[in-house]
Design a protein around this motif. Structure first.
Motif, PDB file in Angstrom:
ATOM      1  N   HIS A  85      12.419  82.806  67.810  1.00  0.00           N
ATOM      2  CA  HIS A  85      11.319  83.668  67.384  1.00  0.00           C
ATOM      3  C   HIS A  85      10.930  83.253  65.974  1.00  0.00           C
ATOM      4  N   ASP A  89      13.780  84.457  58.662  1.00  0.00           N
ATOM      5  CA  ASP A  89      15.120  83.873  58.567  1.00  0.00           C
ATOM      6  C   ASP A  89      15.398  82.862  59.688  1.00  0.00           C
ATOM      7  N   HIS A  90      14.417  82.653  60.560  1.00  0.00           N
ATOM      8  CA  HIS A  90      14.567  81.659  61.629  1.00  0.00           C
ATOM      9  C   HIS A  90      13.562  80.515  61.476  1.00  0.00           C
ATOM     10  N   ASP A 193      18.140  86.693  68.289  1.00  0.00           N
ATOM     11  CA  ASP A 193      18.449  88.034  67.791  1.00  0.00           C
ATOM     12  C   ASP A 193      18.356  89.095  68.884  1.00  0.00           C
ATOM     13  N   HIS A 246      22.819  85.840  64.218  1.00  0.00           N
ATOM     14  CA  HIS A 246      23.633  86.314  63.091  1.00  0.00           C
ATOM     15  C   HIS A 246      25.040  86.600  63.599  1.00  0.00           C
TER      16      HIS A 246
END
Ligand SMILES: [Zn+2]
Ligand SMILES: [Zn+2]
Length: 283
Positions: A85, A89-90, A193, A246
């Motif tokens: 996605h 943070d990706h 996620d 994560h």
């Protein structure tokens, strides 16, 4: 080099870290997971043919390139970058990586507006039930990056470019075009996620990364009904190993029992009691 690529104007280094930061784990001979501050990147394949799944935190390109060189040799490059996605943070290093490697990027059709400068993600919900990371979330970038013509839609037949044994599975909820990536023959799952293995709501647990199966990060999850359906879908695949966006990779009973329990108790343990994206009708 693509001239019109840019990160959103709220792009910045985020000073968050965890105990896993900088650590790499070879989960399987061709599946390598490395933690950049608080998020995982995954190298799938071998030196002669590999891809990168997800692109880390803002300003982490140097680190990702050196991790890749270390594993697969200097001047080697992935055949493609696949995104689970488009959250900051990706995709944090993606433009630098695309410029450096000149490789195509693939994401789900519904995620493309956030990757081509057309639509911002909703503001992170700092009011959501949960601890320090949620409170910190207003500083997280949510504006779209623009990858221009470098980003492509994943094929509609479920195949993943340059990952011949894998299929993508639409697992929305955390974001509209969120995908997980699954390999049937050894039941290896890259979950993004859709679920994670560390409770992000607790700063202490992000630091210590105690292993547990949790719902998606709360402050950015906008559709909890879909998020639940997605976890159910993934549990039905009975993955033998899972790498999540994560937290640590998990296998065996920690994974199977943890996922079953997450499905059973999703409304209680994953869905926050309050927050602006909590649908009052879910219970
Ligand atoms: Zn996310
Ligand atoms: Zn994430």
């Amino acid at each position: 080099m693509e001239k019109d690529m840019n990160y959103g104007s709220d792009y910045k280094y985020i000073p968050a870290t965890s105990i896993g930061s900088g650590v790499g784990i070879e989960v399987l001979p061709d599946l390598y997971c490395h933690t950049i501050q608080i998020v995982n990147i995954i190298l799938v394949g071998t030196a002669d043919h590999f891809v990168l799944v997800d692109a880390g935190m803002p300003r982490s390109a140097k680190e990702i390139i050196s991790i890749t060189n270390e594993r697969f040799g200097e001047h080697n490059r992935p055949k493609a970058i696949i995104l689970t996605h488009g959250h900051f943070d990706h995709v944090g290093a993606i433009i630098d990586l695309v410029n450096h490697w000149d490789v195509p990027v693939y994401a789900h059709e519904l995620e493309l507006p956030y990757l081509t400068g057309k639509r911002s993600y909703p503001e992170p919900d700092s009011t959501v039930e949960g601890g320090m990371i949620a409170k910190m979330s207003p500083i997280f970038p949510n504006e779209p990056i623009n990858l221009g013509s470098k980003v492509n839609q994943l094929p509609t037949d479920g195949t993943v470019p340059q990952m011949p044994d894998f299929q993508w599975i639409h697992t929305p909820g955390h974001s509209p075009g969120h995908v997980s990536i699954f390999r049937e023959k050894d039941r290896a799952l890259i979950a993004g996620d859709a679920f994670i293995t560390v409770k992000q709501d607790s700063l202490l647990k992000v630091f210590t990364q105690k292993e547990e199966i949790c719902g998606p990060p709360r402050y950015l999850t906008t559709d909890w009904n879909e998020a639940k359906e997605s976890v159910i879908k993934l549990q039905k695949l009975h993955p033998s190993v899972a790498i999540t966006g994560h937290g640590q990779p998990v296998t065996g009973e920690t994974l199977s029992k943890g996922l079953a329990s997450l499905v059973r108790n999703f409304d209680e343990v994953a869905v926050p009691d309050y927050g602006k994206y909590v649908d009052k009708n879910i219970h």
